[in-house]
Design a protein around this motif. Structure first.
Motif, mmCIF file in Angstrom:
data_model
loop_
_atom_site.group_PDB
_atom_site.id
_atom_site.type_symbol
_atom_site.label_atom_id
_atom_site.label_comp_id
_atom_site.label_asym_id
_atom_site.label_seq_id
_atom_site.Cartn_x
_atom_site.Cartn_y
_atom_site.Cartn_z
ATOM 1 N N ASP A 111 15.277 -22.960 -24.303
ATOM 2 C CA ASP A 111 16.599 -23.417 -24.694
ATOM 3 C C ASP A 111 16.791 -23.036 -26.153
ATOM 4 O O ASP A 111 16.239 -23.663 -27.054
ATOM 5 C CB ASP A 111 16.729 -24.933 -24.497
ATOM 6 N N MET A 113 19.293 -23.229 -28.202
ATOM 7 C CA MET A 113 20.045 -24.105 -29.091
ATOM 8 C C MET A 113 19.363 -25.463 -29.287
ATOM 9 O O MET A 113 19.456 -26.059 -30.358
ATOM 10 C CB MET A 113 21.459 -24.309 -28.545
ATOM 11 N N GLN A 114 18.706 -25.977 -28.274
ATOM 12 C CA GLN A 114 18.018 -27.274 -28.361
ATOM 13 C C GLN A 114 16.510 -27.029 -28.301
ATOM 14 O O GLN A 114 15.855 -27.296 -27.315
ATOM 15 C CB GLN A 114 18.474 -28.194 -27.221
ATOM 16 N N ARG A 115 15.990 -26.519 -29.395
ATOM 17 C CA ARG A 115 14.581 -26.118 -29.425
ATOM 18 C C ARG A 115 13.710 -27.281 -29.885
ATOM 19 O O ARG A 115 14.047 -27.963 -30.863
ATOM 20 C CB ARG A 115 14.388 -24.931 -30.375
ATOM 21 N N PRO A 116 12.578 -27.520 -29.227
ATOM 22 C CA PRO A 116 11.656 -28.560 -29.703
ATOM 23 C C PRO A 116 10.951 -28.102 -30.980
ATOM 24 O O PRO A 116 10.566 -26.942 -31.112
ATOM 25 C CB PRO A 116 10.669 -28.709 -28.544
ATOM 26 N N TRP A 117 10.786 -29.010 -31.910
ATOM 27 C CA TRP A 117 10.169 -28.701 -33.195
ATOM 28 C C TRP A 117 8.766 -29.295 -33.255
ATOM 29 O O TRP A 117 8.560 -30.452 -32.931
ATOM 30 C CB TRP A 117 11.016 -29.277 -34.336
#
Length: 251
Positions: A111, A113-117
């Motif tokens: 994803d 735009m909604q990337r896990p950090w």
């Protein structure tokens, strides 16, 4: 890598053991005194094969370093893809000033735009200029293989989430690396709309990672899988906030 400073004992192939009296790392020249000589000798770290006392070579890099780490990161991601860690993605984009580029590695669901950090899996070119490391225990100038081992040691749980198949993205990334490396990087920067509206699918921006390289003249790059759908969305300015104060507004 051992420190190099006045007082360091060195070995020269013709003069034997000596002591450094002056160092200029901007030019790569040092001055050293050998034996009972009353004067010092000027030596070039690039050509005179100077060594530390224990035999470790002292090398001076004449070629300019990469001004951004993205090409090295691309090499590392490609190596991990080939090893079966295909659910690893590299997102890169410029800062608002346009002077530096950020980067972000993420795993799991693709994803954009909604990337896990995850701590240590992202960075900025501005920070890299002052401290040229990625941030997971790697050394400056580490190779792709060394970066892989450092990342696996730093966050094995996070890297394990990248294990799996994403053949479409891995094929796209392999083609991009073949076209750009070692001198160029891609930037997933969405072009802003002009007077004639937003272009449907402009080419992926390409940036040189070293000063002095000619602008990229290779084939146009397509966007990664899963990115094309973002272009079908309507690009509008956000609506102004609603005021709920109970007080009438004056016209």
């Amino acid at each position: 890598m051992q420190a190099l400073a006045p007082g360091t004992v060195i070995f020269h192939r013709h003069r034997g053991y000596g002591v450094i009296t002056h160092v200029n790392l901007l030019t790569g020249w040092i001055s050293a005194r050998f034996g009972s000589e009353a004067r010092t000798l000027d030596l070039n770290l690039s050509t005179d094969a100077v060594q530390h006392a224990d035999g470790e070579a002292i090398l001076f890099r004449r070629t300019p370093p990469d001004r951004m780490p993205h090409a090295r990161l691309m090499e590392m991601v490609r190596a991990l893809h080939r090893a079966g860690y295909q659910k690893l993605y590299l997102y890169s984009w410029p800062k608002p000033s346009g002077l530096h580029w950020r980067w972000h590695l993420f795993t799991g669901q693709r994803d954009w735009m909604q990337r896990p950090w995850r701590e240590g899996w992202y960075g900025s070119g501005a920070e890299y200029n002052n401290n040229p490391v990625m941030g997971w225990g790697d050394a400056p100038g580490a190779t792709a293989e060394e970066l892989v081992h450092a990342l696996a040691k730093f966050d094995p749980q996070g890297l394990a989430q990248a294990l799996g198949r994403d053949e479409d993205h891995a094929a796209w990334f392999e083609d991009v690396c073949a076209a750009l490396l070692p001198g160029y990087m891609y930037s997933l920067d969405m072009e802003r709309a002009g007077r004639d509206g937003l272009r449907e699918t402009p080419p992926v921006p390409v940036v040189a990672v070293r000063a002095g390289l000619a602008p990229y003249s290779g084939p146009a790059l397509g966007w990664p899988p899963g990115w094309a759908g973002l272009w079908r969305r309507t690009h509008v300015m956000p609506a102004p906030p609603i005021r709920i104060s109970g007080e009438p507004e004056l016209g």
